[in-house]
Design a protein around this motif. Structure first.
Motif, mmCIF file in Angstrom:
data_model
loop_
_atom_site.group_PDB
_atom_site.id
_atom_site.type_symbol
_atom_site.label_atom_id
_atom_site.label_comp_id
_atom_site.label_asym_id
_atom_site.label_seq_id
_atom_site.Cartn_x
_atom_site.Cartn_y
_atom_site.Cartn_z
ATOM 1 N N MET A 1 0.851 -1.172 0.000
ATOM 2 C CA MET A 1 0.000 0.000 0.000
ATOM 3 C C MET A 1 0.898 1.237 0.000
ATOM 4 S SD MET A 1 -3.098 1.194 2.518
ATOM 5 C CE MET A 1 -3.536 -0.472 2.754
ATOM 6 N N ASP A 2 0.637 2.122 -0.942
ATOM 7 C CA ASP A 2 1.456 3.321 -1.044
ATOM 8 C C ASP A 2 0.641 4.558 -0.651
ATOM 9 O OD1 ASP A 2 -0.190 3.832 -3.220
ATOM 10 O OD2 ASP A 2 1.361 3.503 -4.724
ATOM 11 N N ASP A 3 1.257 5.718 -0.866
ATOM 12 C CA ASP A 3 0.630 6.981 -0.478
ATOM 13 C C ASP A 3 -0.685 7.218 -1.229
ATOM 14 O OD1 ASP A 3 0.674 9.532 0.966
ATOM 15 O OD2 ASP A 3 0.925 10.383 -1.050
ATOM 16 N N ILE A 4 -0.742 6.836 -2.494
ATOM 17 C CA ILE A 4 -1.982 7.033 -3.266
ATOM 18 C C ILE A 4 -3.110 6.184 -2.673
ATOM 19 C CG2 ILE A 4 -3.094 6.710 -5.517
ATOM 20 C CD1 ILE A 4 -0.329 7.332 -6.790
ATOM 21 N N ASP A 5 -2.824 4.935 -2.345
ATOM 22 C CA ASP A 5 -3.837 4.081 -1.721
ATOM 23 C C ASP A 5 -4.320 4.681 -0.402
ATOM 24 O OD1 ASP A 5 -3.785 2.165 -3.742
ATOM 25 O OD2 ASP A 5 -2.292 0.932 -2.724
ATOM 26 N N ARG A 6 -3.395 5.206 0.371
ATOM 27 C CA ARG A 6 -3.771 5.821 1.656
ATOM 28 C C ARG A 6 -4.663 7.043 1.434
ATOM 29 N NH1 ARG A 6 1.265 3.775 2.634
ATOM 30 N NH2 ARG A 6 1.454 2.465 4.470
ATOM 31 N N ARG A 7 -4.331 7.842 0.433
ATOM 32 C CA ARG A 7 -5.164 9.022 0.131
ATOM 33 C C ARG A 7 -6.557 8.586 -0.317
ATOM 34 N NH1 ARG A 7 -0.535 11.226 -2.954
ATOM 35 N NH2 ARG A 7 -1.875 11.117 -4.787
ATOM 36 N N ILE A 8 -6.614 7.548 -1.131
ATOM 37 C CA ILE A 8 -7.921 7.033 -1.584
ATOM 38 C C ILE A 8 -8.734 6.546 -0.395
ATOM 39 C CG2 ILE A 8 -9.025 5.125 -2.841
ATOM 40 C CD1 ILE A 8 -6.793 5.451 -4.976
ATOM 41 N N LEU A 9 -8.106 5.765 0.472
ATOM 42 C CA LEU A 9 -8.822 5.236 1.639
ATOM 43 C C LEU A 9 -9.295 6.354 2.567
ATOM 44 C CD1 LEU A 9 -6.599 2.130 2.408
ATOM 45 C CD2 LEU A 9 -8.936 2.132 1.493
ATOM 46 N N THR A 10 -8.448 7.340 2.777
ATOM 47 C CA THR A 10 -8.838 8.467 3.628
ATOM 48 C C THR A 10 -10.035 9.200 3.031
ATOM 49 O OG1 THR A 10 -6.600 8.710 4.507
ATOM 50 C CG2 THR A 10 -8.058 10.635 4.667
ATOM 51 N N ALA A 11 -9.978 9.470 1.736
ATOM 52 C CA ALA A 11 -11.076 10.188 1.069
ATOM 53 C C ALA A 11 -12.366 9.367 1.096
ATOM 54 C CB ALA A 11 -10.679 10.525 -0.368
ATOM 55 N N LEU A 12 -12.274 8.069 0.858
ATOM 56 C CA LEU A 12 -13.473 7.226 0.876
ATOM 57 C C LEU A 12 -14.073 7.116 2.279
ATOM 58 C CD1 LEU A 12 -12.581 4.328 -1.580
ATOM 59 C CD2 LEU A 12 -14.317 6.111 -1.887
ATOM 60 N N GLN A 13 -13.220 7.102 3.291
ATOM 61 C CA GLN A 13 -13.740 7.032 4.658
ATOM 62 C C GLN A 13 -14.493 8.298 5.041
ATOM 63 O OE1 GLN A 13 -11.306 4.596 7.691
ATOM 64 N NE2 GLN A 13 -9.791 5.592 6.367
ATOM 65 N N LEU A 14 -14.125 9.417 4.434
ATOM 66 C CA LEU A 14 -14.827 10.665 4.706
ATOM 67 C C LEU A 14 -16.123 10.761 3.913
ATOM 68 C CD1 LEU A 14 -11.792 13.109 4.835
ATOM 69 C CD2 LEU A 14 -13.153 12.238 6.754
ATOM 70 N N ASP A 15 -16.118 10.225 2.677
ATOM 71 C CA ASP A 15 -17.310 10.266 1.827
ATOM 72 C C ASP A 15 -17.223 9.168 0.775
ATOM 73 O OD1 ASP A 15 -19.512 10.784 0.262
ATOM 74 O OD2 ASP A 15 -18.819 12.750 -0.430
ATOM 75 N N ALA A 16 -17.852 8.041 1.042
ATOM 76 C CA ALA A 16 -17.827 6.920 0.101
ATOM 77 C C ALA A 16 -18.819 7.111 -1.036
ATOM 78 C CB ALA A 16 -18.125 5.607 0.832
ATOM 79 N N GLY A 17 -19.617 8.152 -0.980
ATOM 80 C CA GLY A 17 -20.621 8.383 -2.005
ATOM 81 C C GLY A 17 -20.147 9.204 -3.187
#
Length: 150
Positions: free
Chosen positions: A1-17
């Motif tokens: 898992m790299d920085d891009i994956d972490r950014r994606i996960l963070t963004a999805l946790q805030l708004d998965a819609g």
């Protein structure tokens, strides 16, 4: 898992819609890259599901109960049996095996005290292996978060 994956996960946790295009823009990658990475995170089980969070106070009376359960026999099959029992109960939102102390801690959401009493009878009093039940009734929730820090 790299920085891009972490950014994606963070963004999805805030708004998965958000749409894939919105997500890609938020994490500064192309939409195809974003889609491929989200698919990979889902396929590998990092993302287990996407849900809508509902505020219990907005849909009617609500009582949150934190319940400690101690079993009489802690053999692995008896612990699994109890977990299977509570897994079928919609009012049980979370179930944790814990140590030391009680064997389990449950987070329960019910409409009111009579609903909790019925649940306690159904799950705890009627279960022969439950030795002790200790319930804490929430009077105020000052923090609720589902996000995992990355």
């Amino acid at each position: 898992m790299d920085d891009i994956d972490r950014r994606i996960l963070t963004a999805l946790q805030l708004d998965a819609g958000q749409t894939n295009s919105e997500l890609a823009q938020a994490v500064h990658v192309s939409p195809p890259t974003c889609l491929r990475r989200v698919k990979h995170l889902t396929d590998t089980g990092v993302i287990t599901r996407r849900v809508a969070l509902v505020d219990p106070s907005k849909i009617g009376p609500s009582l949150t109960v934190i319940v400690e359960i101690s079993l009489d026999v802690q053999a692995a099959e008896r612990m699994a049996e109890f977990e299977a029992l509570v897994a079928t109960e919609p009012a049980v939102l979370q179930c944790y095996r814990v140590a030391p102390g009680p064997d389990f801690v449950l987070i329960v959401q019910v409409g009111d005290m009579p609903a909790y009493h019925a649940l306690a009878h159904r799950l705890f009093a009627a279960h022969a292996n439950v030795r002790n039940v200790k319930a804490y009734f929430s009077t105020f929730r000052s923090k609720f978060e589902t996000r995992v820090a990355l």
